[in-house]
Scaffold this active site. Structure first.
Site, short mmCIF file in Angstrom:
data_model
loop_
_atom_site.label_atom_id
_atom_site.label_comp_id
_atom_site.label_asym_id
_atom_site.label_seq_id
_atom_site.Cartn_x
_atom_site.Cartn_y
_atom_site.Cartn_z
N ASP A 28 11.43 38.79 30.19
CA ASP A 28 12.36 39.23 31.22
C ASP A 28 13.79 38.98 30.75
OD1 ASP A 28 13.50 39.71 33.99
OD2 ASP A 28 11.37 39.71 34.49
N HIS B 276 17.12 38.30 37.31
CA HIS B 276 15.78 38.88 37.44
C HIS B 276 14.71 37.98 36.83
CE1 HIS B 276 12.55 41.91 36.80
NE2 HIS B 276 13.13 42.60 37.75
N SER C 225 8.60 44.68 40.26
CA SER C 225 8.95 43.50 39.45
C SER C 225 8.56 42.21 40.16
CB SER C 225 10.45 43.45 39.19
OG SER C 225 10.82 44.29 38.14
#
Length: 782
Positions: free
Chosen positions: A142, A223, A556
């Protein structure tokens, strides 16, 4: 002699200039990934790097050209990536040792209460039986990690598992002390990104924005921190995002260990060559689970041999590592699911029973329901003038794009902005810049009634398409339209839930519809998890707010729920293969919401189908004891690849090792031992068509058990028989096979709006119910 030397020097200079000119004429470099048959390496080369360098130098390139090699792959993939010219890549393609060449591509990210919503409870069930995932290592590919968050505390954790071979790489504002017994390793990969040179903004070095990024595993985007803590964050008390979702934040596997692999970079994205290098490293490091919430941003899937996520995940699964991936956010249209390789577990998104309501109150007294995570000063029930810039017919104004709003029109007013083309939160900044006091963000038809909360910087409510039409109709009906917005905080116990999120990628599988994708859905809407200190909760540059936790939506967010679930199941059942873990989740998944009705589709309000949710919504306590599992080995996946027509050489690009497909009778791809069945019938044939499917189940429950079959297939024109109808297991007999025959009459076949019909096969021993979805559809022959 002097004349001869002078002439020689002149000729050398001339040849150098000509060579330089030729290079300059062909100087456009692109990054490529090259798959090499490693078995063919001549013994004269001391290493693969020296051998790969010879490929580039073969055409007389300068020695420094070899420095353009970016990554060497030797675990999940054999080969290298490099920045090459058109002539160099042309020469490479003709090299007999090169199996495949593909251009590096940019990928996109697919972007507290959810563990309880999954059925996890303290002191009993899967959390207790797995010791909360203790000692299982989850690798997260990520944007990196913010290691100081409470979610990554190693308090009361035991020593790092001895099998761990990874490292904690040093870099900008990140060093070995940032890792601990919880965050056991961290790496970063940027060579492919830098070589791309596709970044934008000040301070660019290659593809990386130096003014906004850390050249280290530290997360500048948020994220990666969010997904890592969703999968395996520790218990964090008094967690919230600006007061929203207040409570105890925790990941699905709170005691599992984490390893962060930073492959995605703020502003410049994630590149295949770096992703493949991270897969290679993660497998070598010793992870047990890989979580990757990355994929194509257009809903289009490449063939498996040209897809480094498919290739890297195959290598990981072949090493016994479970890989969870996101289904993409291009829904609700059909055939938008991404990451569809059959060895991947592909996860769509559903809602949970928590919401953040915001109410739009119009001047005529009508109240419209919306959502918001706005936490600033309220509008205090004051009514403001209401305006819709899109009334002018200018598309950019209706979408509130940058510099599209006339301040004379919107100053001091609440502005209606249509969703699409730019970030939802960015539209609010455009309104604010033009002098607007608030925003109503209206869905279009493609989003339907699906809503997600955002931490807007101005008072904002997101509303569905029908409510958006109501607001616009109200504006047209009166000379002086007014409105206000009231924010209601956090509500739990919402029904119905789960509902399939409107954005979640949908089937059918665009490459091989014989394999149903997504596999299942998990919580992916309004998920609270840890956040970076580098940016505010919107991720926008002007947002200077700091928050320990943030609330995000996307597949996600769904993917790491399944990654954490796999860690729990791996801890409870160390001998289970990745396919067995996926099967346990799929065959025990929920089909009903919390009002005990069939799950619905957020975009339409109608019942959802296996194209939307796969096998259903994950239910972890049932997955702990599934009774039977559908297992798969690397040989099974090879047979599948043979069955879809890939040649031996093409398959070797994926498998790393030479394979030999049957020369006469190829395996049928639909006979891959998957926990779902898709029957494809030709639309060009008439009369009754028949398809036969074989499946094998492995007993992981009571050694002495008897399972009876139950068939559910309602549509007219379809019949299904199962043989045998009874499976008997004993200490000596742990596996049993059965055959499914599906017949369809094209004269009377009744299909739904998606062009398919749906049903199921369930095996039950009185304690367990092992359910597999069935899809029946017609396809046009090529």
């Amino acid at each position: 002699m002097a004349f001869t030397l002078t002439r020689l020097l002149f000729l050398l200079l001339l040849s150098y200039c000509c060579f330089t000119s030729a290079v300059l004429a062909d100087s456009t470099l692109k990054t490529y990934i090259i798959r090499v048959d490693s078995e063919s390496k001549p013994s004269i080369f001391v290493s693969h790097r020296h051998w790969y360098s010879s490929f580039i130098l073969a055409d007389g390139a300068a020695p420094e050209s070899a420095s353009r090699i970016l990554h060497i792959y030797d675990t999940v993939f054999h080969g290298f990536s490099a920045s090459l010219s058109a002539s160099e890549i042309g020469s490479l393609r003709s090299n007999p040792s090169v199996l495949a060449v593909f251009e590096d591509r940019r990928r996109q990210l697919h972007t507290t209460r959810s563990p309880q919503f999954l059925g996890l409870r303290n002191q009993k069930g899967l959390w207790s039986d797995s010791d909360y995932g203790s000692d299982v290592i989850v690798g997260v590919l990520d944007t990196g990690i913010w290691p100081e968050r409470r979610s990554f505390s190693d308090l009361n954790l035991g020593p790092v598992p001895k099998r761990w071979k990874g490292v904690c790489e040093s870099g900008e504002k990140f060093g070995p002390l940032n890792c601990n017994r919880k965050l056991v390793g961290a790496r970063f990969f940027l060579k492919g990104n830098e070589a791309s040179g596709r970044g934008a903004g000040p301070g660019i070095g290659g593809g990386i924005n130096n003014t906004a990024e850390f050249r280290s595993p530290r997360d500048a985007d948020g994220h990666g921190t969010h997904t890592a803590s969703t999968a395996a964050g520790r218990h964090s008390f008094r967690a919230s995002m600006a007061g929203y979702a207040f409570g105890i934040a925790k990941g699905v596997a709170p005691k599992a260990r984490l390893a962060a692999y930073k492959v995605c970079w703020k502003d410049s994205g994630c590149f295949d060559s770096d992703i493949l290098a991270a897969f290679d490293a993660a497998v070598n490091d010793g992870v047990d689970v890989i979580s990757i919430s990355i994929g194509g941003g257009d809903g289009v899937s490449s063939p498996y041999y040209l897809d480094p996520i498919a290739i890297g995940s195959y290598g990981a699964v072949a090493h016994g590592i479970f890989v969870s991936s996101s289904a993409g956010n291009e829904g609700p249209n059909g055939m938008t699911v991404t990451n569809i390789a059959p060895w991947l577990t592909t996860v769509g998104a559903g809602t949970i029973d928590r919401n953040f309501p915001a109410e739009v109150i119009l001047g005529n007294g009508v109240k419209l329901s919306g959502v918001s995570l706005y936490s600033g000063p309220p509008l205090s029930r004051k009514m403001y003038p209401l305006v819709y810039p899109g009334k002018s017919g200018v598309l950019s104004a209706s979408l509130c794009m940058e510099d599209s709003l006339d301040s004379n029109l919107v100053k001091g007013k609440i502005v209606i902005c249509d969703r699409g083309s730019s970030a939802r939160v960015a539209k609010g900044l455009v309104v604010q810049k033009a002098g607007g006091v608030g925003m109503i963000l209206a869905n279009g038809l493609s989003n339907g009634e699906g809503l997600v909360g955002d931490a807007h910087m101005i008072p904002t409510a997101a509303i569905g398409a029908s409510e958006g039409d109501s607001v616009k109709a109200y504006i047209s009906s009166t000379t002086h339209p007014t409105a206000t917005i009231e924010f209601r905080g956090t509500l739990v116990g919402i029904k119905p839930a789960p509902v399939v999120a409107s954005f979640s990628g949908r089937g059918p599988n665009g490459l091989n519809p014989e394999i149903l994708k997504p596999d299942l859905i998990a919580p992916g809407v309004n998920i609270l998890a840890a956040w970076t200190d580098a940016v505010g909760p919107t991720g926008l540059e002007p947002d200077r707010r700091k928050t320990e936790f943030n609330i995000l939506s996307g597949t996600s967010m769904a993917c790491p729920h399944v990654s954490g679930a796999a860690a729990l199941l791996k801890s409870a059942h160390p001998d289970w293969s990745p396919a067995a873990i996926r099967s346990a989740m799929m065959t025990t998944a929920n089909l009903q919401d919390n009002s005990l009705q069939p799950m619905t589709d957020e975009s339409t309000g109608k019942p959802s189908t296996p194209y939307d949710f796969g096998a259903g919504h994950i239910n972890l306590n049932r997955a702990l004891d599934p009774g039977l599992v559908y297992d798969l080995s690397s040989d099974d996946y090879v047979n599948f690849l043979c069955g879809i027509g890939y040649s031996n050489k093409v398959i070797q690009v994926i498998t790393r090792f030479p394979v030999s497909c049957p020369g006469v009778r190829k395996p049928l791809p639909e006979n891959l031992n998957y926990p779902s069945i898709a029957a494809l019938f030709s639309s060009s044939k008439t009369g009754v068509q028949s398809k036969s499917f074989t499946r094998t189940v492995t007993n992981v429950g009571d050694p002495k058990s008897v399972y009876q079959v139950k068939v559910e297939l309602a549509p007219k024109g379809v019949s299904m028989t199962v043989n045998p109808t009874r499976l008997v297991f004993s200490e000596a007999v742990k596996k049993q096979s059965y055959t499914v025959i599906i017949k369809a009459s094209t004269n009377s076949l009744m299909l739904d709006d998606s062009g398919s019909a749906f049903g199921s096969i369930s095996w039950s021993d009185g304690k367990h119910v092992v359910r597999s979805p069935i899809v029946v559809t017609q396809v046009s022959p090529l």
